[in-house]
Design a protein around this motif. Structure first.
Motif, PDB file in Angstrom:
ATOM      1  N   VAL A 245       0.765  -1.064   0.318  1.00  0.00           N
ATOM      2  CA  VAL A 245      -0.099  -0.149   0.000  1.00  0.00           C
ATOM      3  C   VAL A 245       0.711   1.282   0.003  1.00  0.00           C
ATOM      4  O   VAL A 245       0.529   2.011  -0.663  1.00  0.00           O
ATOM      5  N   ALA A 246       1.923   1.391   0.763  1.00  0.00           N
ATOM      6  CA  ALA A 246       2.676   2.571   0.897  1.00  0.00           C
ATOM      7  C   ALA A 246       3.552   2.515  -0.278  1.00  0.00           C
ATOM      8  O   ALA A 246       3.440   3.744  -0.954  1.00  0.00           O
ATOM      9  N   PHE A 247       3.974   1.502  -1.123  1.00  0.00           N
ATOM     10  CA  PHE A 247       4.691   1.650  -2.499  1.00  0.00           C
ATOM     11  C   PHE A 247       3.559   2.114  -3.631  1.00  0.00           C
ATOM     12  O   PHE A 247       3.963   3.040  -4.348  1.00  0.00           O
ATOM     13  N   GLY A 248       2.517   1.687  -3.129  1.00  0.00           N
ATOM     14  CA  GLY A 248       1.409   2.021  -4.436  1.00  0.00           C
ATOM     15  C   GLY A 248       0.899   3.599  -4.082  1.00  0.00           C
ATOM     16  O   GLY A 248       0.870   4.174  -5.251  1.00  0.00           O
ATOM     17  N   LEU A 249       0.825   4.071  -3.144  1.00  0.00           N
ATOM     18  CA  LEU A 249       0.579   5.528  -2.754  1.00  0.00           C
ATOM     19  C   LEU A 249       1.826   6.362  -3.295  1.00  0.00           C
ATOM     20  O   LEU A 249       1.743   7.338  -3.975  1.00  0.00           O
ATOM     21  N   LEU A 250       2.947   5.775  -3.173  1.00  0.00           N
ATOM     22  CA  LEU A 250       4.177   6.443  -3.461  1.00  0.00           C
ATOM     23  C   LEU A 250       4.172   6.468  -4.937  1.00  0.00           C
ATOM     24  O   LEU A 250       4.510   7.561  -5.752  1.00  0.00           O
ATOM     25  N   GLN A 251       3.676   5.432  -5.589  1.00  0.00           N
ATOM     26  CA  GLN A 251       3.903   5.490  -7.087  1.00  0.00           C
ATOM     27  C   GLN A 251       2.943   6.378  -7.853  1.00  0.00           C
ATOM     28  O   GLN A 251       2.882   6.850  -8.578  1.00  0.00           O
ATOM     29  N   TRP A 252       1.579   6.449  -6.875  1.00  0.00           N
ATOM     30  CA  TRP A 252       0.603   7.298  -7.438  1.00  0.00           C
ATOM     31  C   TRP A 252       0.818   8.797  -7.312  1.00  0.00           C
ATOM     32  O   TRP A 252       0.927   9.516  -8.216  1.00  0.00           O
TER      33      TRP A 252
END
Length: 158
Positions: A102-109
């Motif tokens: 989730v943290a990586f997905g938010l960073l990518q977004w």
């Protein structure tokens, strides 16, 4: 060699199948906004890709087989065997993988968001119907007046 070692072939097969699951899941969630879709997809990736150690008893007394497997698989097997300590240990790794995903997905977004997102928000005093939106990138004229259409000239014969 890769084809003779069954464990490395098993891991490569698992990696390939998990990539198929992730790509089809991401494309299946196309109706969601990117802010929700990316963290959700990366959470599933984190759950699928976290490895953990496992230990299985063999037929003979006192002998065990140990190895590495995906934590979600170890959690599922431990749950089916009603092994609470196995579910707790590998389940925490699955939850940690989901959290990192989730943290990586938010960073990518955040990294992939468009720089015009802040400019497209309605300005103060603009109506809620979007009269204050900046449509310069759509008109491709950088705010200048659009050119008048030219009258089409047909060729004359004779």
């Amino acid at each position: 060699m890769l084809t003779t070692d069954s464990m490395s072939l098993l891991w490569l097969t698992y990696l390939g199948l998990s990539l198929v699951v992730l790509v089809t899941g991401y494309l299946g969630l196309a109706f969601l906004p990117r802010l929700v879709r990316l963290p959700l997809t990366w959470a599933v990736a984190g759950m699928l890709w976290v490895p953990t150690r496992f230990r299985l008893p063999l037929v003979e007394e006192g002998e065990f087989y140990t190895g590495f497997a995906p934590a979600v698989v170890v959690t599922a097997v431990a749950f089916l065997e009603r092994n609470l300590s196995g579910v707790l240990a590998s389940g925490l790794l699955v939850a940690a993988g989901a959290g990192l995903g989730v943290a990586f997905g938010l960073l990518q977004w955040w990294w992939l968001r468009s720089p015009d997102a802040d400019e497209e928000a309605p300005r103060k005093g603009a109506s809620a119907k979007g009269k204050g939106k900046n449509n310069n990138r759509r008109s491709e004229h950088d705010g200048r007046q659009a050119r008048k259409p030219q009258v089409r000239r047909e060729p004359r014969v004779g």
